[in-house]
Design a protein around this motif. Structure first.
Motif, PDB file in Angstrom:
ATOM      1  N   MET A 436       0.825  -1.203   0.000  1.00  0.00           N
ATOM      2  CA  MET A 436       0.000   0.000   0.000  1.00  0.00           C
ATOM      3  C   MET A 436       0.864   1.261   0.000  1.00  0.00           C
ATOM      4  O   MET A 436       0.610   2.214  -0.753  1.00  0.00           O
ATOM      5  N   ASN A 437       1.897   1.247   0.792  1.00  0.00           N
ATOM      6  CA  ASN A 437       2.784   2.408   0.871  1.00  0.00           C
ATOM      7  C   ASN A 437       3.551   2.615  -0.436  1.00  0.00           C
ATOM      8  O   ASN A 437       3.654   3.746  -0.943  1.00  0.00           O
ATOM      9  N   GLU A 438       4.074   1.538  -1.001  1.00  0.00           N
ATOM     10  CA  GLU A 438       4.886   1.651  -2.214  1.00  0.00           C
ATOM     11  C   GLU A 438       4.050   2.000  -3.439  1.00  0.00           C
ATOM     12  O   GLU A 438       4.466   2.787  -4.291  1.00  0.00           O
ATOM     13  N   GLU A 443       6.530   8.282  -8.050  1.00  0.00           N
ATOM     14  CA  GLU A 443       7.774   8.125  -8.808  1.00  0.00           C
ATOM     15  C   GLU A 443       7.935   6.679  -9.279  1.00  0.00           C
ATOM     16  O   GLU A 443       7.393   5.752  -8.666  1.00  0.00           O
ATOM     17  N   PRO A 444       8.681   6.456 -10.354  1.00  0.00           N
ATOM     18  CA  PRO A 444       8.912   5.090 -10.851  1.00  0.00           C
ATOM     19  C   PRO A 444       9.673   4.255  -9.822  1.00  0.00           C
ATOM     20  O   PRO A 444      10.339   4.784  -8.927  1.00  0.00           O
ATOM     21  N   PHE A 445       9.595   2.953  -9.971  1.00  0.00           N
ATOM     22  CA  PHE A 445      10.355   2.060  -9.105  1.00  0.00           C
ATOM     23  C   PHE A 445      11.847   2.233  -9.389  1.00  0.00           C
ATOM     24  O   PHE A 445      12.248   2.395 -10.546  1.00  0.00           O
ATOM     25  N   ARG A 477       2.036   4.513  -9.061  1.00  0.00           N
ATOM     26  CA  ARG A 477       2.409   3.115  -9.293  1.00  0.00           C
ATOM     27  C   ARG A 477       1.172   2.221  -9.387  1.00  0.00           C
ATOM     28  O   ARG A 477       1.209   1.182 -10.050  1.00  0.00           O
ATOM     29  N   TRP A 478       0.085   2.611  -8.712  1.00  0.00           N
ATOM     30  CA  TRP A 478      -1.171   1.874  -8.861  1.00  0.00           C
ATOM     31  C   TRP A 478      -1.627   1.920 -10.316  1.00  0.00           C
ATOM     32  O   TRP A 478      -2.086   0.898 -10.865  1.00  0.00           O
TER      33      TRP A 478
END
Length: 575
Positions: A436-438, A443-445, A477-478
């Motif tokens: 959930m946090n990530e 920003e991109p991974f 990111r979602w």
């Protein structure tokens, strides 16, 4: 359940995968047997309410575990028009019966009737046949489960056994025919005949003659066909093509071109639970996104659900059934008199082992249920789910049963048209604790997020730059995960279409079959059948020269045999 298990095992044994061809079974070194035992029958349980209302079922309200014996009291003390025994009288009679049969006084700590240890002692002492019935809720009906018979006894004791998985209760059945809708054979009580059948009396009479003659055993006879049937699986295994061929309408035959693909993304949850001395579960998979792509005659579109929505898997299934209505319509023949398949294919990649098992518990609800299952406990080769109200049927299958590619990117490379390629996502980096946090980040991974520790591999700079280009198109990111998940379902379309058209060249509908082995078998015979003219004359004419048996020929033959006998010192005087 046992019959369904047998069908599954037989189906699994008949099917072969690419991995199976690299292995040869040389021995069976271990086997596990599952034995299911009836729970002890005792006091009332909550699930009795719907059965007590039936007038064919007699219930005695008793606080101790006497239900079997109170049920039997209706045999020893039957109700009549003039006399109806009350509850106290029946409980007292049940205790007397218990003491008479078991030789001990009844105590309140009695655990209940044990069918394993008590039933045969009971039927032998009472010289009575016990017939056990149970209730099945899908669809709701009562059925015969077990017979406990005594030789030369015409006394019958019919009981209803209700089991909630932990506790059980027994009640007396006064009228089996009214309860079940069937009449059972009076001799061995195995064969059932539907009450509404107009030929009931004739069927009963004929059966009972056979039953007496065969000592109650059901003897099956093999009746051979009068004329040999040709083995043409590409025709006989497809009811649509068989009908069209018989009516000279094969030009109307078409494959199943419209379907749905799906893919589930999961998170790993470490549990490290031990089961016994040698078994341990290190982790379980938790689904957190699911996507589907629908191919219709009008075009292709996709939809997506994720864990941020409550009951997202059920909501995905609801939408899936809605989308399936149009897929079914597009696959239908205009002429509805043509026999056809109405199941809507829902195809995943490597879904037999993973996606189907994750989704399995959601495939049964008040709105839909599993109507067919082919596979083993851990590998579902085919699952058919039927909607209760709309009757739409979804047929979940794995793309890998139609191909030998072990990876999705290989299938896309070999069968795709190059427009779509599988995306990239850091699966190991995202876990149950940080997802959930990530995923809320914009920003991109980072490049190290794509490290594959299991295989000790890192992503190349070139591939990471391609990821950055794609990631820049999405706010969070979602959003990128949604794109990635949908892309996994979209890239399957071209490979599936390619195989459908390739196999259809031989008049075989790929999605109507359940495996590549079935398709290839049909193709083989289709190729042989291709040059066959059904109206042609195929009477064989022998080109061999006939042998004329003359006296000299026969004399030489006999002398040759005598000479052989003499060389071997055999007695030829009686030849």
């Amino acid at each position: 359940m046992y019959k369904q298990y047998l069908r599954t095992v037989i189906g699994s044994m008949q099917e072969r995968t690419n991995s199976d061809t690299h292995e040869k079974i040389v021995s069976i070194f271990s086997i596990t047997l599952f034995v299911f035992r009836y729970p002890l029958a005792g006091a009332a349980i909550p699930s009795l309410k719907q059965h007590i209302k039936r007038r064919e079922i007699y219930y005695v309200d008793c606080k101790v575990n006497l239900c079997f014996w109170t049920a039997y009291s209706f045999i020893t003390m039957p109700n009549t028009k003039d006399k109806r025994w009350n509850v106290c009288s029946r409980i007292a009679e049940a205790k007397r019966i218990f003491s008479r049969i078991n030789g001990v006084e009844f105590r309140d700590n009695y655990q209940g009737f044990d069918f394993v240890g008590d039933i045969y002692n009971f039927i032998n002492k009472e010289q009575i046949n016990v017939h056990m019935y149970t209730f099945e809720d899908n669809p709701p009906h009562y059925e015969l489960t077990q017979n406990y018979l005594v030789n030369d006894s015409d006394k019958q004791f019919n009981i209803l056994f209700i089991n909630d998985g932990i506790n059980a209760h027994i009640m007396y059945i006064s009228d089996v025919e009214a309860l079940t809708g069937f009449r059972y054979c009076n001799i061995y009580h195995k064969q059932a005949f539907r009450i509404g059948d107009k030929n009931l009396q004739v069927q009963m009479r004929n059966h009972m003659k056979k039953c007496q003659r065969n000592d109650g055993k059901i003897i099956k006879k093999v009746i051979l066909e009068k004329f040999a049937k040709p083995f043409v699986p590409h025709i006989l295994s497809n009811k649509t093509y068989k009908y069209l061929l018989a009516n000279n309408l094969t030009h109307l035959f078409k494959p199943t071109r419209y379907y749905i693909t799906y893919d589930i993304e999961t998170l790993e949850k470490k549990v490290n639970e031990k089961f016994g001395d040698s078994s341990q579960v290190t982790a379980t998979l938790i689904p957190y996104t699911i996507a589907s792509t629908i191919k219709l005659a009008s075009g292709i579109h996709s939809f997506y659900q994720d864990i941020r929505t409550d009951d997202f898997l059920d909501k995905w299934l609801e939408q899936l059934f809605e989308e399936a209505k149009q897929v079914k319509k597009d696959n239908k023949y205009i002429d509805e008199s043509i026999p056809q398949y109405y199941e809507v294919p829902v195809i995943g990649f490597n879904s037999a082992k993973f996606d189907a098992s994750v989704l399995f518990k959601n495939l049964k609800s008040k709105d839909w249920t599993i109507s067919k299952y082919l596979g083993q406990n851990t590998v579902a080769k085919q699952i058919v789910v039927k909607h209760q109200s709309s009757s739409i049927q979804l047929r979940f299958v794995d793309f890998k049963i139609y191909s030998m590619q072990h990876k999705l990117k290989d299938a896309v490379r070999d069968f795709g048209n190059g427009l779509y390629k599988k995306g990239r996502f850091p699966h190991e980096f995202i876990n149950i604790n940080n997802y959930m946090n990530e995923l809320n980040k914009s920003e991109p991974f980072p490049i190290e997020a794509f490290d594959n520790k299991l295989r000790n591999k890192k992503i190349s700079e070139v591939k990471y730059k391609k990821y950055l280009v794609e990631a820049a198109k999405h706010k969070t990111r979602w959003d990128y995960l949604k794109h990635y998940n949908i892309l996994d379902t979209r890239v399957l379309i071209e490979p599936i279409d390619y195989l459908i058209e390739l196999i259809f060249k031989y008049n075989v509908d790929m999605l109507a079959d359940i495996s590549m082995s079935q398709c290839s078998n049909a193709i083989k015979y289709s190729m042989e059948y291709n040059g066959f003219d059904i109206n042609g004359d195929y009477n064989c004419e022998s080109t061999d020269k006939s042998i004329e048996i003359t006296q000299n020929y026969w004399r030489a033959k006999v002398e040759s045999y005598i000479e052989q006998d003499n060389k071997k010192d055999r007695d030829s005087s009686n030849n």
